[in-house]
Design a protein around this motif. Sequence first.
Motif: not given
Lengths: 274, 281
Positions: B3-7
Motif C-alpha cells: 500500500v502506498s500512502t499519498k496526499s
Amino acid sequence: MSNYQKIFKRAAVDRMRDQLRAGITLENYFKEFESVDEADCLPSTIEVRAPRPVLSAPQDDPVATDLENAIVLHGYYPELDETQASDPRLWAYLSHVDFRAYTMARWGLDGSYADLNDESKQKAINYVLEHWFTSGNDRDLRRHAIARLWWAAHLTRAPWEKDPEFFGHLVQKDPYHYTKILLQTQDIYQQVLERAMGRSDRILISVLDYLGNHAEFAQSRAKIRSLMKELNLAYGTRKLITLNPEQLAKLVEKTAEEVSASITEADSEVEAES
Amino acid sequence: MKVSTKSFPHPVLGNEDDVGGEFKLAEFRYELGKEEVVLNPVFSLKNKAIEDLIKKEKASFVVEVECRGTFYRTSFSSRETTSRFVIPANRIRERVTVGFYICADQDIANYRPSESHPDYGSNAFDVEAGDVLGVGGYCSFIAEKSYDPLRPPVSSFMSIREGTFHEGSAQIDYTDDKIAIVLSKSDWKHYADVRGQKVSEGMLHASVVLPVLVDAVYQVRDENGYYIDKNWHSRIAATIEAKGLQDKSAYEVAQKILEYPLDRSFKSIEGLLEVTEDESV
C-alpha cells in the motif's frame, strides 16, 4: 506467397547485445549489410506475405515518413498480437536484417567508426542499444526503430472497432485517423506515449481527439507537455480511466483550457525561438 | 500486498489514518489460461458511509490492471465484494500490476466519510467522478502461461554466459531480462566441461548461482531499486510471494528458491570422495 517471419534466437540477441556493449561489434553498425548466421535464427508463427514493404527515410527529413511507414508496417503485420509484438527477438531481427536499410537511415550512427573516441564510442553503443534492441518493456518499444512505428499504428488504429461502446461516437472514414494525429509531430508522440497514462487507450485516444480538434494547441510542445503533466498529476488521486467518454473528454478539454491560459504568449515565443 | 500512502485532497479509506474502518483485499486469485487470464479479487470493506455509497450506486470497487510490457492499462468496476474479471491472455506478458481502489462513480457534493480523522473536523468535500475514496493496495503477478511461480526454473531469471575477458573475476549483469553471470573465457571453459552433469549441479548452484541470487534478493527488496522494471526482478518477487518467503533472510530465500544447493553440494562432494576412496583401495 506466404511465409513465416524469421526472428533471432534469444541466445543470439543476448550475444549481439553483449558484443555491442563490449564495443566488439560497434563498427558493424556503420555497415549497410551484415551477414546473418542462419543458426542464430528461427521461424516464428507470424505469417507474412511477399513482397516485404520498403520503409523510406529521406535524407533531408527522415522524420517526415514516420506516419506512412507506420501504416505500411502495421498493414504488413496486421495479425501480430501484443504478446508477439513485445518480443525482443522479433524487433532485433527486423532492425538488424529485414529493415536494416531503414534503421540505418533513420536511427543510424553519424560519421564513421574511425572518428570515434572512447567517449563517443560509449554514446554510440548506448544509442544503438536504444534503437536497435528492446528488452520487454514499453519504454524500449517506444524507442526501437521499427517497434515504435508498429505500436504507434496499433495503439491508435480505428479505436471505434476495438471498443465500440466507448469510442463509437468517434468513427472516422480513415482507420488511421488517430495515428496521423499521434505522428503529426515528434512532440505529440513523445509527450503522449512517454507517460504511463498512454498505456490506457481510452486516455490516449481522448487526448488525441482533443489535439486533432485543436490544431493550434497541438502545435505547441509546451502546451502538450503541460497537458500531459497535469493529467498525470490528476491521475494520482483520480482514476481517469474509470470515467465515461463524455466525462473524460470534458476533463481533457478543461485541463487543456487551463494550460492554454497559464502558458503566456511570451512562453510561446520562447518556444518558437528554441 | 503493498500500500502506498499519498496526499489526497479529501480523506481516503486505507490511506494511513485518514478514515476509520477497513478496506483491503481479503483474497486474490488469478488463473492463467491459454486464451484468458481471470482475476478473482475478494474485498473486505468496513465503513458505513462508503458502503452506503456503493449500495446507492455512487461508488464502485475498481481494479486497475497495468502491463508495462504491452502498453496495457485498463480498469474493471464492480459493486460486489467478490468479482471475476477477464483479460485476453495475449494482451499481457511478464509482470502485471494490479491495483485495488474504491472510486466515485459520479460527482458527490458534501462528501463526509464516516469515522474520518479528527483533523478533518466537520469538513465536507466535493468529490468528482473517478476520485479515489479507498485504496486497497496493489500486487503483481507474472502472466506467463507456461510458468509456474511455485516451481520456477532458475533459468527463467538467470543465465551464465561467456564474457569477453580472458581471466579474472566473474561479473553480474542486472540490466537485461535475465540476470547474467558473466564468466571469464578461462572460467567458461571449465564451466562448459562440467555443466549439465548431475554431480556438478548442486556445486554450481552453491558456488556460482547462490551468491548472485542472494544479492538479487536484496535488489528486489530495495523499494527504490534500480532494476524494478526488469523481468528477472518481477519473477523473483513473484516467487518469494508464491513461496511465502517474505519474512526470511535473503540468504534463506535464495537457498529455498534453489532447493537447498548446499545440501546437494555436500552430497555431491561426499559422492566424489567415496569414488576417490574406492579408486584408492
